[in-house]
Design a protein around this motif. Structure first.
Motif, PDB file in Angstrom:
ATOM      1  N   UNK A  41       1.009  -1.123  -0.174  1.00  0.00           N
ATOM      2  CA  UNK A  41      -0.052   0.050   0.003  1.00  0.00           C
ATOM      3  C   UNK A  41       0.887   1.220  -0.203  1.00  0.00           C
ATOM      4  N   UNK A  42       1.972   1.192   0.550  1.00  0.00           N
ATOM      5  CA  UNK A  42       2.793   2.381   0.763  1.00  0.00           C
ATOM      6  C   UNK A  42       3.293   2.855  -0.462  1.00  0.00           C
ATOM      7  N   UNK A  43       3.770   1.703  -1.104  1.00  0.00           N
ATOM      8  CA  UNK A  43       4.612   1.784  -2.271  1.00  0.00           C
ATOM      9  C   UNK A  43       3.830   2.646  -3.172  1.00  0.00           C
ATOM     10  N   UNK A  44       2.479   1.899  -3.387  1.00  0.00           N
ATOM     11  CA  UNK A  44       1.491   2.461  -4.202  1.00  0.00           C
ATOM     12  C   UNK A  44       1.044   3.913  -4.061  1.00  0.00           C
ATOM     13  N   UNK A  45       0.816   4.136  -2.722  1.00  0.00           N
ATOM     14  CA  UNK A  45       0.376   5.514  -2.391  1.00  0.00           C
ATOM     15  C   UNK A  45       1.656   6.497  -2.520  1.00  0.00           C
ATOM     16  N   UNK A  46       2.703   6.078  -2.494  1.00  0.00           N
ATOM     17  CA  UNK A  46       3.810   7.025  -2.431  1.00  0.00           C
ATOM     18  C   UNK A  46       4.001   7.344  -4.065  1.00  0.00           C
ATOM     19  N   UNK A  47       3.845   6.401  -4.882  1.00  0.00           N
ATOM     20  CA  UNK A  47       4.110   6.911  -6.325  1.00  0.00           C
ATOM     21  C   UNK A  47       2.535   7.578  -6.682  1.00  0.00           C
ATOM     22  N   UNK A  48       1.385   7.064  -6.570  1.00  0.00           N
ATOM     23  CA  UNK A  48       0.450   7.774  -6.555  1.00  0.00           C
ATOM     24  C   UNK A  48       0.206   9.367  -6.294  1.00  0.00           C
ATOM     25  N   UNK A  49       0.497   9.612  -4.968  1.00  0.00           N
ATOM     26  CA  UNK A  49       0.578  11.007  -4.463  1.00  0.00           C
ATOM     27  C   UNK A  49       1.598  11.868  -5.085  1.00  0.00           C
ATOM     28  N   UNK A  50       2.820  11.014  -5.445  1.00  0.00           N
ATOM     29  CA  UNK A  50       4.112  12.021  -6.059  1.00  0.00           C
ATOM     30  C   UNK A  50       3.533  12.397  -7.492  1.00  0.00           C
ATOM     31  N   UNK A  51       2.936  11.513  -8.300  1.00  0.00           N
ATOM     32  CA  UNK A  51       2.325  11.743  -9.650  1.00  0.00           C
ATOM     33  C   UNK A  51       1.293  12.998  -9.352  1.00  0.00           C
ATOM     34  N   UNK A  52       0.833  12.922  -8.596  1.00  0.00           N
ATOM     35  CA  UNK A  52      -0.383  14.077  -8.297  1.00  0.00           C
ATOM     36  C   UNK A  52       0.236  15.382  -7.775  1.00  0.00           C
ATOM     37  N   UNK A  53       0.776  15.222  -6.870  1.00  0.00           N
ATOM     38  CA  UNK A  53       1.543  16.222  -5.993  1.00  0.00           C
ATOM     39  C   UNK A  53       2.799  17.110  -6.686  1.00  0.00           C
ATOM     40  N   UNK A  54       3.581  16.128  -7.159  1.00  0.00           N
ATOM     41  CA  UNK A  54       4.820  16.724  -8.029  1.00  0.00           C
ATOM     42  C   UNK A  54       4.522  16.528  -9.451  1.00  0.00           C
ATOM     43  N   UNK A  55       3.907  15.664  -9.998  1.00  0.00           N
ATOM     44  CA  UNK A  55       4.020  15.549 -11.480  1.00  0.00           C
ATOM     45  C   UNK A  55       2.680  16.215 -11.917  1.00  0.00           C
ATOM     46  N   UNK A  56       1.668  16.909 -11.286  1.00  0.00           N
ATOM     47  CA  UNK A  56       0.789  17.534 -11.711  1.00  0.00           C
ATOM     48  C   UNK A  56      -0.433  16.781 -12.390  1.00  0.00           C
ATOM     49  N   UNK A  57      -0.404  15.193 -12.147  1.00  0.00           N
ATOM     50  CA  UNK A  57      -1.551  14.418 -12.619  1.00  0.00           C
ATOM     51  C   UNK A  57      -2.750  14.557 -12.014  1.00  0.00           C
ATOM     52  N   UNK A  58      -3.937  14.425 -12.418  1.00  0.00           N
ATOM     53  CA  UNK A  58      -5.051  14.245 -11.833  1.00  0.00           C
ATOM     54  C   UNK A  58      -5.167  12.850 -11.164  1.00  0.00           C
ATOM     55  N   UNK A  59      -5.926  12.727 -10.082  1.00  0.00           N
ATOM     56  CA  UNK A  59      -6.122  11.772  -9.265  1.00  0.00           C
ATOM     57  C   UNK A  59      -6.472  10.240 -10.339  1.00  0.00           C
ATOM     58  N   UNK A  60      -7.284  11.023 -11.429  1.00  0.00           N
ATOM     59  CA  UNK A  60      -7.810   9.864 -12.420  1.00  0.00           C
ATOM     60  C   UNK A  60      -6.556   9.315 -13.249  1.00  0.00           C
ATOM     61  N   UNK A  61      -5.774  10.329 -13.579  1.00  0.00           N
ATOM     62  CA  UNK A  61      -4.516   9.959 -14.488  1.00  0.00           C
ATOM     63  C   UNK A  61      -3.513   9.081 -13.786  1.00  0.00           C
ATOM     64  N   UNK A  62      -3.437   9.400 -12.587  1.00  0.00           N
ATOM     65  CA  UNK A  62      -2.226   8.688 -11.710  1.00  0.00           C
ATOM     66  C   UNK A  62      -2.960   7.372 -11.503  1.00  0.00           C
ATOM     67  N   UNK A  63      -4.200   7.121 -11.449  1.00  0.00           N
ATOM     68  CA  UNK A  63      -4.535   5.917 -11.178  1.00  0.00           C
ATOM     69  C   UNK A  63      -4.438   4.888 -12.697  1.00  0.00           C
ATOM     70  N   UNK A  64      -4.610   5.715 -13.618  1.00  0.00           N
ATOM     71  CA  UNK A  64      -4.523   5.042 -15.152  1.00  0.00           C
ATOM     72  C   UNK A  64      -3.034   4.692 -15.319  1.00  0.00           C
ATOM     73  N   UNK A  65      -2.196   5.623 -14.827  1.00  0.00           N
ATOM     74  CA  UNK A  65      -0.749   5.549 -14.874  1.00  0.00           C
ATOM     75  C   UNK A  65      -0.156   4.390 -14.298  1.00  0.00           C
ATOM     76  N   UNK A  66      -0.839   3.899 -13.185  1.00  0.00           N
ATOM     77  CA  UNK A  66      -0.392   2.846 -12.370  1.00  0.00           C
ATOM     78  C   UNK A  66      -1.150   1.610 -12.512  1.00  0.00           C
ATOM     79  N   UNK A  67      -2.099   1.486 -13.444  1.00  0.00           N
ATOM     80  CA  UNK A  67      -2.848   0.236 -13.774  1.00  0.00           C
ATOM     81  C   UNK A  67      -1.942  -0.904 -14.388  1.00  0.00           C
TER      82      UNK A  67
END
Ligand code: DGT
Ligand code: MG
Ligand code: MG
Ligand code: MG
Ligand code: MG
Length: 269
Positions: free
Chosen positions: A155-181
């Motif tokens: 969970x932490x690995x997933x959440x770390x990448x997910x929130x990094x993509x959103x907070x630092x990468x400027x992706x929306x939460x939907x885009x980040x979810x897509x990217x990690x699928x």
């Protein structure tokens, strides 16, 4: 003393004694913390105030209740392991589970301010569910704890990448979810490293490994004012060995932790 005619109702109580020779695990989990964490503005993906409060509450459970040899927590959950030979409350599952849950919940409220200060008041009373699971062997118990720590890692690995993509990468939460699928752990590590210069292995151990509480013996020296016969009163240093709850944020899946702490588990036989 004469019994009342109502006394028979006691016989409706069912026996919930935990099987002998088994480790008794009580796991608590915050009720509807998806909402609780939003309403109390927990930082994402990990809120250190909240993790500190969980650990403080688990500490109180270990100190106030009997026979807990190790506890492990992550996210909104904490597991408490009672020693195999415990006879606390005659091993009655409901007594053990409810004492753990209520001591934990009241501590969570009691210590809230110590961690969240005045700027984030507690908006409503939180609660925790509890369950009891019995493990007959050291292997089973270690696999249980490994399962919880592996869950923390995934969970932490997933959440770390997910929130990094959103907070630092400027992706929306939907885009980040897509990217990690469909990505594997190695892909997630790679995204962090090559796109954000983050080495996951050097991220906070508290977040990657969760929190393990164990008892450790420590020598404590206090000075006492003493008077011996035919001597002047004077300060004397007195050293005592004391058991204290210690928090660790280390791997508990591999052998080293168990080799370093051989007293936690009793031998299988
Ligand atoms: P439940 O257990 O079935 O009543 O429902 P939840 O909502 O408690 O679900 P659970 O226990 O599977 O997931 C824990 C929730 O708590 C999840 O939404 C993530 C959230 N959470 C836990 N720790 C943190 C934290 O440090 N920061 C933030 N922002 N959220 C956290
Ligand atoms: Mg749940
Ligand atoms: Mg929960
Ligand atoms: Mg949970
Ligand atoms: Mg009573």
């Amino acid at each position: 003393m004469a019994k009342s005619k109502f006394e028979y109702v006691r016989n409706f109580e069912t026996d919930d004694t935990c099987l002998r020779n088994c480790y008794i695990v009580v796991r608590l989990d915050g009720r509807n913390f998806h909402k609780f964490t939003e309403q109390h503005k927990f930082s994402k993906p990990n809120d250190n105030r909240a993790l500190g409060l969980m650990t403080r509450s688990a500490h109180s459970v270990m100190e106030e209740l009997e026979d807990i040899v190790i506890a492990y927590g992550q996210s909104d959950e904490f597991s408490f392991v009672f020693k195999r030979t415990s006879n606390w409350f005659k091993r009655r599952a409901s007594k053990l589970m409810t004492h753990v849950a209520s001591q934990f919940s009241s501590s969570y409220v009691f210590y809230w301010k110590e961690f969240f200060g005045e700027q984030q008041p507690l908006l409503y009373p939180p609660s925790f569910d509890g369950r009891v699971v019995l493990y007959p062997s050291n292997r089973n118990l270690r696999d249980y704890l490994s399962w919880r720590q592996a869950d923390c890692h995934i969970n932490n690995l997933y959440n770390t990448v997910f929130w990094t993509l959103v907070q630092k990468g400027g992706l929306t939460t939907a885009q980040a979810e897509d990217r990690l699928k469909g990505t594997l752990a190695s892909d997630k590590n790679e995204i962090l490293f090559s796109e954000f210069d983050i080495n996951y292995n050097t991220e906070s151990a508290l977040h990657r490994k969760g929190t393990t509480l164990i008892w450790e013996k420590r020598d404590e020296t206090v000075t006492k004012r003493m008077k011996r016969p035919n001597e002047e009163e004077k300060d004397v240093a007195v050293t005592r060995s004391r058991r204290r709850v210690q928090a660790k944020h280390c791997d508990i899946i591999g052998e080293p932790f168990w080799e370093e702490h051989p007293d936690i588990l009793e031998d299988d036989n």
